[in-house]
Every structure is written in structure tokens, then in C-alpha cells.
Design a protein around this motif. Structure first.
Motif, PDB file in Angstrom:
ATOM      1  N   ILE A   6       0.869  -1.174   0.000  1.00  0.00           N
ATOM      2  CA  ILE A   6       0.000   0.000   0.000  1.00  0.00           C
ATOM      3  C   ILE A   6       0.903   1.221   0.000  1.00  0.00           C
ATOM      4  N   ALA A   7       0.865   1.999  -1.102  1.00  0.00           N
ATOM      5  CA  ALA A   7       1.784   3.128  -1.361  1.00  0.00           C
ATOM      6  C   ALA A   7       3.133   2.599  -1.856  1.00  0.00           C
ATOM      7  N   ILE A   8       3.077   1.874  -2.968  1.00  0.00           N
ATOM      8  CA  ILE A   8       4.260   1.207  -3.526  1.00  0.00           C
ATOM      9  C   ILE A   8       5.222   2.180  -4.189  1.00  0.00           C
ATOM     10  N   GLY A   9       4.785   3.409  -4.485  1.00  0.00           N
ATOM     11  CA  GLY A   9       5.603   4.317  -5.274  1.00  0.00           C
ATOM     12  C   GLY A   9       6.671   5.070  -4.517  1.00  0.00           C
ATOM     13  N   GLY A  10       6.685   5.004  -3.198  1.00  0.00           N
ATOM     14  CA  GLY A  10       7.682   5.728  -2.413  1.00  0.00           C
ATOM     15  C   GLY A  10       9.097   5.270  -2.707  1.00  0.00           C
TER      16      GLY A  10
END
Length: 451
Positions: A6-10
Motif C-alpha cells: 500500500i503506497a508502492i511508489g515511495g
């Protein structure tokens, strides 16, 4: 294993996703926005979500685990679905610990220098072909990812961040790691939004030392008075090794480190970087690299990304970009550049971009931080202050905080760019310090302006 991010783009999250993908885990993920370079790197391995947004239907009982990034909110629809199904939900550092609990954990912590020290150690180990798992906070030359995890490697080298673990877990990340070997580089108040007092911030490092395993080793910077006190009073580590700034000299713009074999030229410079090097040497020795081999390897270390990174050098000027944003880092970086290029005019430009730096209660910490510069410039965006829902700052508050009469202050990105573009560079060093980009400054354009 099948794992959903969840929120893989960091920056950290996508590197962990790539590392687990390389380990043959099945990876899925979601995010509401993904920027470069995360976007291209995830796409290359078919891990980029088909659509941006949150999709609870992705969360099923087939998942072995969910990893929750800091970017996600506590009411995230996917997080709520995972909780409803009773799935195992990990914070980023908690999962890193799960992957490393049977390894020798080497953790590099401190308010400043931890990325550089971790990078130095990895450079030395890579130079001598010593395989280790790792997690570092910057992209390094010669390494595909910032996270590397295997079953077979005995050591794992971890950059120990004191920021929060996840929206659900308010503990500092480095409290999870329980190191066998640890280094602390220094303590300077940061993250005022999480640690409202200096005493509360210092306590996190005391708790970190207390979390070390029995029989562990602590390497620490004895030139930091508060850290020295913590180390000397600590009862958990069995062994303690202090380090300090080694002897060095500067000749014709080159920094020379004093070694048993005589002065050795380095690619890096600055007292703080030499101090980092001394700490890295101790850690490398604990990881099986002797002093002579360390010196051979460190001579070719050019620095971590965005840490005194040379953008260009022309007959008119040298341009450096640095991630420095906290008062101690700004002061150390500015002094290092002026010491290295004492015969040049230093133009130091600082962007106030983080929550702490834009907080009116914290501004006073910047007193004299730019005193080593011949010309000092501060840029901040009123829009960023609004987004962070902070109290408005006026220019007079900036002048008062930095304690410098001839300070130049910019709040408009275009005006700041025009200021740089109109400069008549001649025997200058331009130092651009920020964790942002000055409201959209194109660094390739900066290179043209100093031609």
C-alpha cells in the motif's frame, strides 16, 4: 510469498518491492500517484499498478502480508480491508527486520551522515567483492536497487532512520532493527512535527542503544557531546569504539587523508565527510575488512547521491547540489565547501522545504548556519507552508533567524531562477542545498548559466 504494497511508489517502498521481486516473491501494489524514477523502475519489472488509486478488491485472503507505506493514511480503503480480513500488516522497517532476524544486523544511525556512511561501507564491501544484504537511503553507483535481500548472506547493513515507521506505528524505524553492530554519527534536533522537544528527540537514540542485542558493538562519534554521554552511560553494548575526525589536509582543491602509508588523495572533502569516513572504517573492520584494504577502496568513493554532488565545473564556477536541510547539515556543508575552496566566492542557496524548517518555532535553530558563505540566499515557498498547514512566515523572520544582514530571501521560484541566471559568475562556487527543487528549478539549466 504473495505480498501487497500500500503506497508502492515511495522511494523506500518501491525499492523493497523490487528487492522482493528479485527474491521471487509475488508482488502487487497500489498508489494514488507515482513519480520518476519509481514509475519507470516498477514498470520495467511489471510491478507498476495499471491504475492509480486505492482498490480494496486487491486485498484478499490469498495475500501472505501487506506492507504499509508512510504515504498511506489510516483510513486508506485497502488498509481497512486488510484489517477487516485479519491479514498480517507490516510497516516497512518491521518487514525489513523479519527478513533479517537471523542475520548479523549492522545499523547506521544518527541525525546526519547516515546515508553517506552506509554508502561508504557498501562501496568498500563492493570493491572487495564481499556480499551483504543492505538497505540504504540513496541510489548508489554500481547498485541496481537501494534494498538487497537474500537468503544466503550473513550480514545485512541497514540505514537506521529515526522517523516514524508507518501511519499506524509511531515508533522510529530504527527501533525495530535490534542491531548486533551499530554506529551513531551525531545528534541534532530534527523532525519537530514528531519530536516536539529536543529532549524527546534525544530519548529516541537512548532507546535505540537500549534495543541493541546482548554482546553487541557500538561505534560512535565522540566529538558529539550528547552522543558521547549516551554511549558512555549505555549498559547494553558489550563493546564500544569511539571515533573522531582524522587528520587531513587540502592542497590545490584536493583533500588528503593522513594514513599509516602517508597522505592519500580522496574524491570527497569536508570535515563532516572525513568524520563519516572514520566511522565507516570501524564498521568495515567489524565486518572483516582490514585498515589497508579499507583505504584502498575508499580512495575511489565519490559520495552518495545528492550529498555534495558536483553538477558541473567550468572556468567560471563549480556547482554542487546537496540534500542538506537541517541546521547542522547546512552549517557543516557550507563550512566544508568554503574550506575546500577558500580562494573562491561561495554562493550558498538554501531552500526551506521540510516541515521542521518551515516551522516558526524551529527557525531560530538556523542561527549562523550560513555564516561561512560569502553570499547567502534562502528560498521558501508560501504555498508549501499552506500545504503543510503551518503558520505564515515573513521575510523579516528569516533575516532574524539566520542572523545575517546581507541575506537574500526569495519566495517566488521565477525570481530565484532569474537571480541565478543573471549572475556574472567568476571564480565562484554555487552550492544548492535542498531536499526539494526550489519550486521547479531545472538543474540542467543551471549548468548552462555558469558556462
Amino acid at each position: 510469498m504473495q505480498i501487497h504494497f500500500i503506497a508502492i511508489g515511495g522511494s523506500a517502498m518501491h525499492n523493497l518491492a523490487l528487492a522482493l521481486h528479485h527474491k521471487a516473491y509475488k508482488i502487487t501494489g497500489s498508489d494514488d500517484e507515482i513519480f520518476e524514477p519509481s514509475k519507470s523502475r516498477l514498470a520495467k519489472h511489471n510491478l507498476l499498478p495499471e491504475q492509480f488509486g486505492w482498490f480494496p478488491e486487491k486485498i484478499t485472503t490469498n495475500l501472505d502480508a501487506v506492507i504499509l507505506g508512510m504515504h498511506a493514511k489510516p483510513d486508506n480503503p485497502e488498509l481497512l480491508k486488510a484489517q477487516e480480513l485479519g491479514l498480517k500488516i507490516y510497516s516497512y522497517p518491521e518487514f525489513i527486520y523479519e527478513q533479517s532476524k537471523y542475520k548479523t544486523r549492522v545499523v547506521i544511525g544518527g541525525s546526519h551522515g547516515k546515508t553517506t556512511i552506509t554508502s561508504m561501507i557498501l562501496h568498500v564491501l563492493h570493491y572487495h567483492d564481499k556480499k551483504v544484504d543492505f538497505m540504504v537511503g540513496a541510489q548508489l553507483e554500481g547498485f541496481d536497487t537501494m534494498v538487497h535481500l537474500t537468503k544466503e548472506n550473513d550480514f545485512i547493513l541497514l540505514e537506521g532512520d529515526e522517523y516514524l515507521s508507518s501511519p499506524m506505528d509511531r515508533r522510529p524505524k530504527f527501533h525495530w532493527y535490534q542491531p548486533n553492530i551499530a554506529l551513531l554519527s551525531g545528534i541534532a534536533w530534527d523532525h519537530i512535527n514528531v519530536f516536539p522537544t529536543f529532549e524527546n528527540y534525544v530519548e529516541q537514540f537512548q532507546l535505540f542503544v537500549d534495543s541493541m542485542t546482548n554482546g553487541s558493538t557500538l561505534v560512535y562519534n565522540e566529538e558529539d557531546e550528547i552522543l558521547n554521554k549516551i554511549a558512555l552511560e549505555a549498559t547494553k553494548p558489550t563493546r564500544k569504539h569511539a571515533y573522531s575526525t582524522p587528520d587531513f589536509s587540502i592542497e590545490d582543491g584536493t583533500c588528503y587523508l593522513e594514513t599509516p602509508e602517508g597522505p592519500m588523495p580522496l574524491e570527497i572533502f569536508g570535515k563532516h565527510n572525513l568524520q563519516n569516513l572514520a566511522g565507516a572504517k570501524w564498521i568495515c573492520q567489524h565486518m572483516g575488512v582490514d585498515e589497508e584494504d579499507f583505504y584502498e577502496a575508499i580512495a575511489t568513493f565519490k559520495g552518495a547521491s545528492k550529498r555534495l554532488e558536483k553538477l558541473t565545473q567550468t572556468p567560471k564556477a563549480i556547482v554542487y547540489k546537496d540534500y542538506a536541510h537541517s541546521p547542522s547539515k547546512v552549517s557543516a556543508t557550507t563550512k566544508a565547501v568554503k574550506t575546500q575552496f577558500s580562494n573562491r566566492n561561495l554562493i550558498a542557496c538554501l531552500e526551506l522545504h521540510t516541515y521542521s524548517s518551515l516551522n516558526t518555532d524551529f527557525l531560530a535553530e538556523y542561527k549562523n548556519a550560513l555564516e561561512a558563505a560569502d553570499e547567502a540566499v534562502v528560498f521558501y515557498s508560501p504555498k508549501a507552508i499552506q500545504i503543510k498547514q503551518l503558520e505564515a512566515i515573513d521575510e523579516q523572520q528569516i533575516f532574524d533567524a539566520f542572523n545575517r544582514k546581507n541575506l537574500q530571501v526569495f519566495t517566488d521560484p521565477k525570481a530565484f531562477q532569474e537571480f541565478l541566471k543573471a549572475k556574472h559568475f567568476k571564480n565562484d562556487v554555487l552550492l544548492l542545498m535542498s531536499s526539494g527543487n526550489y519550486g521547479g528549478l531545472d538543474f540542467n539549466e543551471v549548468k548552462k548559466w555558469v558556462q
